[in-house]
Design a protein around this motif. Structure first.
Motif, mmCIF file in Angstrom:
data_model
loop_
_atom_site.group_PDB
_atom_site.id
_atom_site.type_symbol
_atom_site.label_atom_id
_atom_site.label_comp_id
_atom_site.label_asym_id
_atom_site.label_seq_id
_atom_site.Cartn_x
_atom_site.Cartn_y
_atom_site.Cartn_z
ATOM 1 N N UNK A 36 0.844 -1.205 0.000
ATOM 2 C CA UNK A 36 0.000 0.000 0.000
ATOM 3 C C UNK A 36 0.870 1.241 0.000
ATOM 4 N N UNK A 37 0.223 2.364 -0.324
ATOM 5 C CA UNK A 37 0.879 3.664 -0.302
ATOM 6 C C UNK A 37 -0.160 4.687 0.128
ATOM 7 N N UNK A 38 0.240 5.952 0.165
ATOM 8 C CA UNK A 38 -0.675 7.010 0.588
ATOM 9 C C UNK A 38 -0.978 7.942 -0.576
ATOM 10 N N UNK A 39 -2.179 8.515 -0.529
ATOM 11 C CA UNK A 39 -2.547 9.512 -1.527
ATOM 12 C C UNK A 39 -1.537 10.667 -1.482
ATOM 13 N N UNK A 40 -1.176 11.190 -2.667
ATOM 14 C CA UNK A 40 -0.200 12.282 -2.750
ATOM 15 C C UNK A 40 -0.389 12.994 -4.083
ATOM 16 N N UNK A 41 0.081 14.242 -4.148
ATOM 17 C CA UNK A 41 -0.043 15.022 -5.371
ATOM 18 C C UNK A 41 1.093 14.744 -6.339
ATOM 19 N N UNK A 42 0.886 15.134 -7.592
ATOM 20 C CA UNK A 42 1.944 15.000 -8.591
ATOM 21 C C UNK A 42 3.150 15.821 -8.156
ATOM 22 N N UNK A 44 5.078 15.344 -5.875
ATOM 23 C CA UNK A 44 5.415 15.038 -4.482
ATOM 24 C C UNK A 44 6.175 13.709 -4.452
ATOM 25 N N UNK A 45 6.597 13.316 -3.260
ATOM 26 C CA UNK A 45 7.198 12.001 -3.079
ATOM 27 C C UNK A 45 6.188 11.098 -2.380
ATOM 28 N N UNK A 46 6.298 9.821 -2.661
ATOM 29 C CA UNK A 46 5.435 8.847 -1.994
ATOM 30 C C UNK A 46 6.284 7.739 -1.393
ATOM 31 N N UNK A 72 12.205 8.343 -9.750
ATOM 32 C CA UNK A 72 13.238 7.498 -9.144
ATOM 33 C C UNK A 72 12.584 6.680 -8.025
ATOM 34 N N UNK A 73 12.982 5.416 -7.911
ATOM 35 C CA UNK A 73 12.494 4.582 -6.807
ATOM 36 C C UNK A 73 13.706 4.073 -6.031
ATOM 37 N N UNK A 74 13.709 4.300 -4.722
ATOM 38 C CA UNK A 74 14.823 3.876 -3.870
ATOM 39 C C UNK A 74 14.311 3.056 -2.698
ATOM 40 N N UNK A 75 15.212 2.248 -2.139
ATOM 41 C CA UNK A 75 14.911 1.523 -0.897
ATOM 42 C C UNK A 75 15.431 2.391 0.249
ATOM 43 N N UNK A 76 14.563 2.674 1.221
ATOM 44 C CA UNK A 76 14.921 3.577 2.324
ATOM 45 C C UNK A 76 14.675 2.933 3.677
ATOM 46 N N UNK A 77 15.382 3.449 4.671
ATOM 47 C CA UNK A 77 15.059 3.161 6.061
ATOM 48 C C UNK A 77 15.026 4.481 6.811
ATOM 49 N N UNK A 78 14.630 4.437 8.074
ATOM 50 C CA UNK A 78 14.701 5.613 8.938
ATOM 51 C C UNK A 78 15.795 5.372 9.981
ATOM 52 N N UNK A 113 10.172 8.760 -5.623
ATOM 53 C CA UNK A 113 10.652 10.143 -5.699
ATOM 54 C C UNK A 113 10.183 10.790 -7.000
ATOM 55 N N UNK A 114 9.464 11.906 -6.855
ATOM 56 C CA UNK A 114 8.997 12.638 -8.032
ATOM 57 C C UNK A 114 7.865 11.920 -8.733
ATOM 58 N N UNK A 115 6.682 11.961 -8.134
ATOM 59 C CA UNK A 115 5.525 11.270 -8.727
ATOM 60 C C UNK A 115 5.144 11.923 -10.050
ATOM 61 N N UNK A 116 4.907 11.103 -11.054
ATOM 62 C CA UNK A 116 4.525 11.597 -12.384
ATOM 63 C C UNK A 116 3.066 12.014 -12.444
#
Ligand SMILES: [Cu+2]
Length: 155
Positions: A36-42, A44-46, A72-78, A113-116
């Protein structure tokens, strides 16, 4: 009476957006639950979240992810830096044999990163995952509300 009630339900179903219930997927010995993901604007990052379970006896690793919806799609942690949690890219996400790894808000996630295009609640967006052993698998992220802390469609 029954007919009227049914008509009422059908009318309500036609008006309300149908929930994009998250599905489960498999690649080799890897089970991918509830992406799943969250709603976001063009522009923006998701972030993408899911549960990865390795049902096999060999360790595996998520090496990369790709999607046409993000530049761009990356694998992230906090990681904690003093009082604040910051995101940091990771090389891969290990999924040890017999273990479950949660990608969730505040922890490991797939950074979009950078939603189309905007991510609309109720929609599904494609994401390809590449595992070292299990190979590639295409999943769909169910888009939840903008502030969701978890998927509302857990089984
Ligand atoms: Cu991130």
């Amino acid at each position: 009476m029954i007919t009227l009630t049914r008509r009422g339900l059908i009318a309500a179903a036609a008006i309300l957006p149908l929930p994009a219930a998250a599905r489960d997927y498999a690649a080799g010995e890897i089970r991918i639950a509830n992406p799943w993901t969250r709603a976001a604007g063009a522009n923006a990052n998701g972030a993408g979240f899911m549960t990865l379970r390795n049902t096999g006896s060999q360790p595996d690793r998520l090496l990369a992810a790709a999607s046409p919806i993000a530049r761009v799609v990356e694998l992230h942690t906090h990681v904690r830096e003093g009082e604040v949690m910051r995101m940091r890219p990771v090389q891969d996400i290990p999924v040890p044999a017999g273990q479950t790894v949660e990608l969730r808000p505040g922890g490991l996630h797939i950074m979009l990163i950078g939603l189309n295009a905007p991510l609309q609640q109720g929609a599904r967006v494609p994401l390809t995952l590449r595992f070292e052993r299990a190979g590639e698998v295409q999943v769909e992220l169910a888009v939840e509300a903008a502030g969701a802390r978890g998927s509302g469609h857990r089984h």
